[in-house]
Design an enzyme around this catalytic site. Structure first.
Site, PDB file in Angstrom:
ATOM      1  N   ASP A  12       0.785  -1.251   0.000  1.00  0.00           N
ATOM      2  CA  ASP A  12       0.000   0.000   0.000  1.00  0.00           C
ATOM      3  C   ASP A  12       0.817   1.302   0.000  1.00  0.00           C
ATOM      4  O   ASP A  12       0.498   2.232   0.755  1.00  0.00           O
ATOM      5  CB  ASP A  12      -0.952   0.025   1.211  1.00  0.00           C
ATOM      6  CG  ASP A  12      -1.996  -1.086   1.195  1.00  0.00           C
ATOM      7  OD1 ASP A  12      -1.960  -1.915   0.278  1.00  0.00           O
ATOM      8  OD2 ASP A  12      -2.839  -1.128   2.116  1.00  0.00           O
ATOM      9  N   ASP A  50      -4.658  -0.669  -1.821  1.00  0.00           N
ATOM     10  CA  ASP A  50      -5.937  -0.488  -1.146  1.00  0.00           C
ATOM     11  C   ASP A  50      -6.873   0.171  -2.167  1.00  0.00           C
ATOM     12  O   ASP A  50      -6.494   1.192  -2.770  1.00  0.00           O
ATOM     13  CB  ASP A  50      -5.696   0.422   0.077  1.00  0.00           C
ATOM     14  CG  ASP A  50      -6.569   0.100   1.268  1.00  0.00           C
ATOM     15  OD1 ASP A  50      -6.910  -1.080   1.487  1.00  0.00           O
ATOM     16  OD2 ASP A  50      -6.923   1.052   2.002  1.00  0.00           O
ATOM     17  N   HIS A  52     -10.803   1.046  -2.535  1.00  0.00           N
ATOM     18  CA  HIS A  52     -12.160   1.056  -1.983  1.00  0.00           C
ATOM     19  C   HIS A  52     -13.156   1.772  -2.886  1.00  0.00           C
ATOM     20  O   HIS A  52     -12.832   2.826  -3.449  1.00  0.00           O
ATOM     21  CB  HIS A  52     -12.173   1.795  -0.636  1.00  0.00           C
ATOM     22  CG  HIS A  52     -11.285   1.216   0.412  1.00  0.00           C
ATOM     23  ND1 HIS A  52     -11.342  -0.094   0.810  1.00  0.00           N
ATOM     24  CD2 HIS A  52     -10.315   1.788   1.184  1.00  0.00           C
ATOM     25  CE1 HIS A  52     -10.455  -0.306   1.770  1.00  0.00           C
ATOM     26  NE2 HIS A  52      -9.810   0.817   2.011  1.00  0.00           N
ATOM     27  N   LYS A 110      -7.225  -4.779  -3.006  1.00  0.00           N
ATOM     28  CA  LYS A 110      -7.973  -5.310  -1.856  1.00  0.00           C
ATOM     29  C   LYS A 110      -8.856  -4.220  -1.276  1.00  0.00           C
ATOM     30  O   LYS A 110      -8.584  -3.033  -1.464  1.00  0.00           O
ATOM     31  CB  LYS A 110      -7.011  -5.842  -0.801  1.00  0.00           C
ATOM     32  CG  LYS A 110      -6.084  -4.761  -0.267  1.00  0.00           C
ATOM     33  CD  LYS A 110      -5.050  -5.317   0.668  1.00  0.00           C
ATOM     34  CE  LYS A 110      -4.155  -4.223   1.196  1.00  0.00           C
ATOM     35  NZ  LYS A 110      -4.821  -3.211   2.012  1.00  0.00           N
ATOM     36  N   CYS A 155      -1.892  -2.877   7.696  1.00  0.00           N
ATOM     37  CA  CYS A 155      -1.826  -3.783   6.552  1.00  0.00           C
ATOM     38  C   CYS A 155      -0.567  -4.650   6.544  1.00  0.00           C
ATOM     39  O   CYS A 155      -0.619  -5.819   6.160  1.00  0.00           O
ATOM     40  CB  CYS A 155      -1.991  -3.004   5.265  1.00  0.00           C
ATOM     41  SG  CYS A 155      -3.687  -2.356   5.126  1.00  0.00           S
TER      42      CYS A 155
HETATM   43  C1  VGL Z   1      -4.581   0.614   5.814  1.00  0.00           C
HETATM   44  C2  VGL Z   1      -6.154   1.494   7.228  1.00  0.00           C
HETATM   45  C3  VGL Z   1      -7.117   1.392   6.257  1.00  0.00           C
HETATM   46  C4  VGL Z   1      -3.153   0.221   5.607  1.00  0.00           C
HETATM   47  C5  VGL Z   1      -5.536   0.508   4.827  1.00  0.00           C
HETATM   48  O1  VGL Z   1      -2.694   0.169   4.436  1.00  0.00           O
HETATM   49  O2  VGL Z   1      -2.455  -0.058   6.608  1.00  0.00           O
HETATM   50  N1  VGL Z   1      -4.899   1.103   7.016  1.00  0.00           N
HETATM   51  N2  VGL Z   1      -6.803   0.894   5.065  1.00  0.00           N
HETATM   52 ZN    ZN Z   2      -8.235   1.051   3.516  1.00  0.00          ZN
END
Ligand code: VGL
Ligand code: ZN
Length: 202
Positions: A12, A50, A52, A110, A155
């Site tokens: 991420d 990430d 969404h 994801k 993550c």
């Molecule tokens: C993450 C919070 C929400 C991360 C992703 O990449 O650690 N943290 N979504």
């Molecule tokens: Zn997230």
């Protein structure tokens, strides 16, 4: 070079997790030169992203009256309500422009199911719905994973714990990760990783 049975998994490294982003991790961008250099040592490089939908259930904005970083209950357990971040096809969801993406062999997205969050590169937060990454790595003969990226205590840690559970030998390079550290989450997750047998290195 690392053995062909080792994969680098880069978690991420996206604009929203870097300074200036919607869920900025302090100094998140400073790890990028080291991460880029590490890619040259691995014959398998995986990036996670990430990803969404705007109506995602992990966003505080989709829970009237809820403050960002508050906790709620989801069918699968407690869930932090995050600021809106990494919305599909927005600049915040793009990889940081400094990250080398050409060396990657696979990009795993994801968190695209509206009702379920996904911290781990392997499973969504119900710990059952798979991203497919385990199948990809096992089919390629991978037995060890090295994890770097953002954020250490979410993550990266969830991915490391799942990787142990799936039978991989797991290394986290803490110097190539940065944390959100919400209510002691960094210490708690570091201890969980250590107890699970994750090799924590610099
Ligand atoms: C993450 C919070 C929400 C991360 C992703 O990449 O650690 N943290 N979504
Ligand atoms: Zn997230």
């Amino acid at each position: 070079m690392r053995p062909d049975t080792d994969a680098l998994i880069v978690i991420d490294i996206q604009n929203d997790f870097c300074p200036g982003g919607a869920l900025a991790v302090a100094d998140g961008d400073t790890i990028i030169p080291r991460v880029n250099a590490l890619m040259d040592e691995f014959s398998t490089v995986v990036l996670t992203q990430d990803w969404h939908p705007h109506h995602h259930a992990s966003f505080a904005a989709n829970h009237p009256g809820a403050a960002p970083f508050s906790l709620t209950e989801m069918p699968y357990g407690p869930q932090v309500l995050w600021p809106t971040h990494c919305v599909q096809a927005t600049e915040g969801a793009d990889f940081h422009p400094g990250l080398a993406t050409d060396p990657a062999h696979l990009v795993i997205r994801k968190g695209f199911r509206p009702q379920i969050d996904s911290y781990s590169a392997f499973f969504e937060n119900d710990r059952r719905t798979t991203t497919g990454l385990d199948g990809y790595l096992k089919a390629r003969g991978i037995t060890g994973v090295t994890l770097v990226g953002l954020a250490t205590d979410y993550c990266v840690a969830y991915s490391a714990l799942d990787a142990v559970r799936l039978g991989y030998s797991v290394r986290v390079l803490l110097g190539a990760c940065r944390a959100i550290d919400l209510n002691g989450s960094l210490a708690a997750m570091t201890e969980q990783m250590r107890a699970a047998g994750v090799a924590l290195e610099d």
